[in-house]
Every structure is written in structure tokens, then in C-alpha cells.
Design an enzyme around this catalytic site. Sequence first.
Site, mmCIF file in Angstrom:
data_model
loop_
_atom_site.group_PDB
_atom_site.id
_atom_site.type_symbol
_atom_site.label_atom_id
_atom_site.label_comp_id
_atom_site.label_asym_id
_atom_site.label_seq_id
_atom_site.Cartn_x
_atom_site.Cartn_y
_atom_site.Cartn_z
ATOM 1 N N ASP A 140 0.835 -1.212 0.000
ATOM 2 C CA ASP A 140 0.000 0.000 0.000
ATOM 3 C C ASP A 140 0.867 1.260 0.000
ATOM 4 O O ASP A 140 2.102 1.188 0.107
ATOM 5 C CB ASP A 140 -0.923 -0.048 1.232
ATOM 6 N N TRP B 117 -3.221 3.622 -5.799
ATOM 7 C CA TRP B 117 -4.491 4.228 -6.245
ATOM 8 C C TRP B 117 -4.360 5.102 -7.496
ATOM 9 O O TRP B 117 -5.097 6.066 -7.677
ATOM 10 C CB TRP B 117 -5.123 5.047 -5.103
ATOM 11 N N GLY B 118 -3.397 4.790 -8.342
ATOM 12 C CA GLY B 118 -3.260 5.533 -9.603
ATOM 13 C C GLY B 118 -2.444 6.804 -9.482
ATOM 14 O O GLY B 118 -2.295 7.526 -10.467
ATOM 15 N N ASP C 282 -10.475 3.197 -3.383
ATOM 16 C CA ASP C 282 -11.282 2.026 -3.027
ATOM 17 C C ASP C 282 -12.727 2.211 -3.504
ATOM 18 O O ASP C 282 -13.286 3.312 -3.397
ATOM 19 C CB ASP C 282 -11.281 1.834 -1.505
HETATM 20 C C1 GLA Z 1 -6.033 1.358 1.207
HETATM 21 C C2 GLA Z 1 -6.194 0.330 0.092
HETATM 22 C C3 GLA Z 1 -7.233 -0.703 0.483
HETATM 23 C C4 GLA Z 1 -6.876 -1.358 1.798
HETATM 24 C C5 GLA Z 1 -6.678 -0.297 2.866
HETATM 25 C C6 GLA Z 1 -6.126 -0.829 4.163
HETATM 26 O O1 GLA Z 1 -7.161 2.131 1.333
HETATM 27 O O2 GLA Z 1 -6.541 0.961 -1.099
HETATM 28 O O3 GLA Z 1 -7.387 -1.657 -0.544
HETATM 29 O O4 GLA Z 1 -5.715 -2.128 1.627
HETATM 30 O O5 GLA Z 1 -5.758 0.702 2.418
HETATM 31 O O6 GLA Z 1 -6.022 0.199 5.104
#
Ligand code: GLA
Length: 542
Positions: free
Chosen positions: A176, A216-217, A241
Site C-alpha cells: 500500500d 491508487w493511480g 477504493d
Molecule cells: C487502502 C487500500 C485498500 C486497503 C486499505 C487498508 O485504502 O486501497 O485496498 O488495503 O488501504 O487500510
Amino acid sequence: MSRKKRLAIVNLAAFVATVCVAIHAHSQAPVRQIPVPSPPMGWSSWNSFSNTITSQIVMDQAKTMATSGLENAGYDYINIDEGWWLGKRDADGNIVIDDNAWPPVALNDLPGDMGSVVRFIHNLGLKAGIYTDAGKDGCSMTPDLGFAYHDVGSYGHYEQDFLQFAKWGFDYVKVDWCGGDKENLDPAVQYAEIARAIAHAEKVTGHRLYFSICNWGKLSPWTWAPHIDDVSANIWRTSGDIVDPIVASGIHADRKASFDKVLANFDQGIHPEAQHTGAYNDPDMMVIGMPGLTDKQNRVHMSLWAISGAPLLVGADLTKLTPDTINLLTNPEVLAIDQDSAGLQAVKVAEPATGLQVWSKPLTRAGTRAVLLLNRTPADHDIDVHAADIGLADQSRMTSRDLWSRSDLGNFDKTFAVHVPGGEAALLLVSGVDVPAVQFKPDGVTPGHPLCRGCDVHFSKVGAHAEWARIRVTYTNPDKGSRFAELHVNDQVGTRIAFPPTGATPGAITVQALFDRKGATNVLSFSLDRDVMPAITSIDVE
Ligand code: GLA
């Protein structure tokens, strides 16, 4: 027989069919298509368990995967997301685990040994995934548990942590970016360093971790993430997400996933130039089977992920899936579209009216396309499929099959229409004859140059029938592992391509590229700044 094995047989049959069709068309044996790794399929703990995840939950999910038909259909990863580690390290910097959440699973196992739960997962024939952050801190801001744990990232400990994951036996790691973001790190730099730590861990343990990048891009990972630092297969998130976690026993149990966000993540995940040879755009874990979507919307969601060739990671609690949802997740004809061994993504080929979209994903078998007719408007509409739009020869007779009803729709000349209710989608397999490809030989380097260190193989004056060209690259790689080369098209950012082993005789992989110059004026070059390139002898462009 497992779903993966069956898919391999289907792919072999497709390959034989490809050979037969092309021999007929060109009366010379075409080069065989080398299959590339398919996108991962499995389950991830985050969406339904947030940081309440424990060993018991993981084992229950694994057992359900093994017994519900999901494993037989090809789902095999059980991925533990954030919450498994509370940020504690010993004096030597080793991760220390909460013994209560992760007690011994089998006799002679020790408490707090993550290898214990990995062995349980492996004994079911499944694979195990783990999670960390590229920064020092992690995300840990979700209030489901009421606590925020700090320092749950691997920054400063990359080699140590990834070696530990491999020693525990994990097969997959999601990394992450919450800490990386807060700490102002450069994702391309950090993820490349992590790729090296993964390679080091493999060297020491012999155990390979599949690499899932989750930023996330931000800073367009599709431009730097494919095969980052010569990782032979990997995925990267392209958006935020779809939904924050919905923990059934938690304070957000009434939260709902939204279909609009599913559509938005699908749109943000489309980067066909970067999706090739085992590297995949990741539009997030699926929310199918979670609160929020209707059955019809769940089916559209599955269709969108399949046409994208997206990783298929179920975010729902597997123990609570209804038989209908399991059927939806395991439809073999839909999964075959997602898992097709050419590893390509769909391209939007037509939008005859706003919100009425035609998406086409080229498949391994010659003359076949997966076609998604997506009606994003509230009203019902007929949507036309034209042979020319999906790269099939106009004079070819098309056959069309509806992959959800698993029924043939008939034979068609040049065009046909399908009725698509408002907000829904049709997912079709369309077969015909490909528009003939045009072959180009390199004009920059001796064909088949065996050792190409830091050099370029150039193709100039290249044209295609469509803006999004499909390019079969013929090459030889006699090594045991993949070789790599960066493809540049005109002035666009390059993309790193993996060339799997071929043995002594040539093979081919397929990529898609945007030809942003009109006519036969596009320039393609394959280059490498280190190591040895594959010997690239020609490209066939459709
Ligand atoms: C981010 C990621 C999620 C998840 C959370 C965990 O938001 O995008 O997919 O792994 O962290 O905190």
C-alpha cells in the site's frame, strides 16, 4: 481437474485453432503465441473484515473457497490485508505478531507464526497473500476498530520484511501507499526498491512473491509499474477504493457499495497500452456479494472486470455468499474472458450515443473477441456491433454467443444488434475472421541480433487499421526466465514488456498500442538499458 488446468487445455485448443486458421489464410505456419500469466483470482480480507482480521477468519474463508466451487473455478489466493500486524518490531527490527489474533494452527506450530496459517491455506491447495505499506506508517486510519496503529509499513525494512514474508511461505504481497504518500516518497522509486527486495527474498528462499502495487493511480503507475524492475508478473491499482469496509459486526455495518463507483473504477482502470505480457491494471477488489448492488448490477460488475482482464479478488465474506452469487463468480465462459492467455485489456471501440458503449477485448484464439455492450443510460436500447469496429473482416460471417445465458445468438454478416436494458450490459463472444495483419521487419538493427545491450530495434513507417493497433511481436528467448524490453510508440511514454522463454524456436506475444499518427507513419522501438534483449525479428500489426 482444476479450473486453471482446464483453462490451459482450452487455451491449447485455442492455440491449435489459431494455427489452423492462420495456416489456411497465409499458407505458412504462424509463430506460436506464448501464453502469459493470467490476472490473479482470489479473496481479500479488507472489504468485509477491515482490521478485525484474525487467523480464524482467514481459515474459515480458505475452507469456504475450497468447498464452495470457487477454488474449482480458479480462485486460489487468500489475501490477508491490513490489520494483521500492529506495528511492533523486536530489537533487530523483525516484525512481532499478536499471539492472540494468530495462535498456532497445527500441533508444534508456535503462536504468532504467520507461517502456521500459510501452511493451512497451502494444505487446501490455495495460495496465501500478505500486506504491507511502502512507507514507514501504514493506512490504519479506518475507525472500524476504533484504533489507529502506527508504523505498520516496511520503509527502512524492505529486505528484512519481504524475506520474512517469503520465509513464512506467502505467495503474494500487496504493498500500500498510505505511508509513502504521507512521507512524500516517490512511488516509482520505492516500488522498484521493493521489487529488488522481492527478488532478493526469492534468491534466498526459492519462494516467489506475486507483486501487487496499491497507490491508487497516483503518478500514473501504468507508466512505470508494468514489470517494474523486471518483475515477471504484477498488478497495480488505478483508483481509490470502491467502498470503505463493511464489517457485519462493526459500526459501519449499514454502509453500502455504490454502482457508480464500480463504473468509475472501471473507467479509471483502462490503460490497454500498459496491460500486456502478465502485467495488469487493478481497478480494486470486487464488491460483488456485498451490500449495495442489485443482482443485475453485480453481473455488470463481473462483466466489467472480465472485459478489463482485471484481477478477480472477491471482497465479500465468502461464508455468506448465496448460490446465485457463487454462480455469477464462477461462470466458466466469463472467467475464460478475464483469464485469456493473451493477457490484453478491452478497448472502447464505439459509443454510438452518449452512454451506449461497445468494448472489445482481443482473445488468444484467432478471429475472436470478447465484446461488452454497456448501456449506461436509464433507458433500454439496442446496441449495434459492427465487424469493422472490433477488428474483424467485413466480409467475415460472425457468430455471437451470450456468455451469461450461455446461448448462441446466431450468425451475422457485418453487423448485428443486441437489446440492452438501461443500466445493464451484454457480454458476448464474437467469432469471425481477423482483418489480415501487415508484417514489418526491423529497420534499425540486424534482425535477430542475439545480444542487444542498450540498443534499439526500430520499426518505422508502421500503420494499422485502427487507432488502437494490435501488435504480435515475434521473438526468441532461449533463457529459462523472461527477458525484457521497453516499447516506445512515437513520443509516448514507454512500457516494459516481458518476453517469456521460447526455447530455440521463435514465439510471439501480443500488445496493444495507440497509433497517434495517421497512416503508416508511426515509429516503434524496443530498447533496453541493461541485460540482454530478446531477439525480435518482426511485428505483425492489425
Ligand atoms: C487502502 C487500500 C485498500 C486497503 C486499505 C487498508 O485504502 O486501497 O485496498 O488495503 O488501504 O487500510
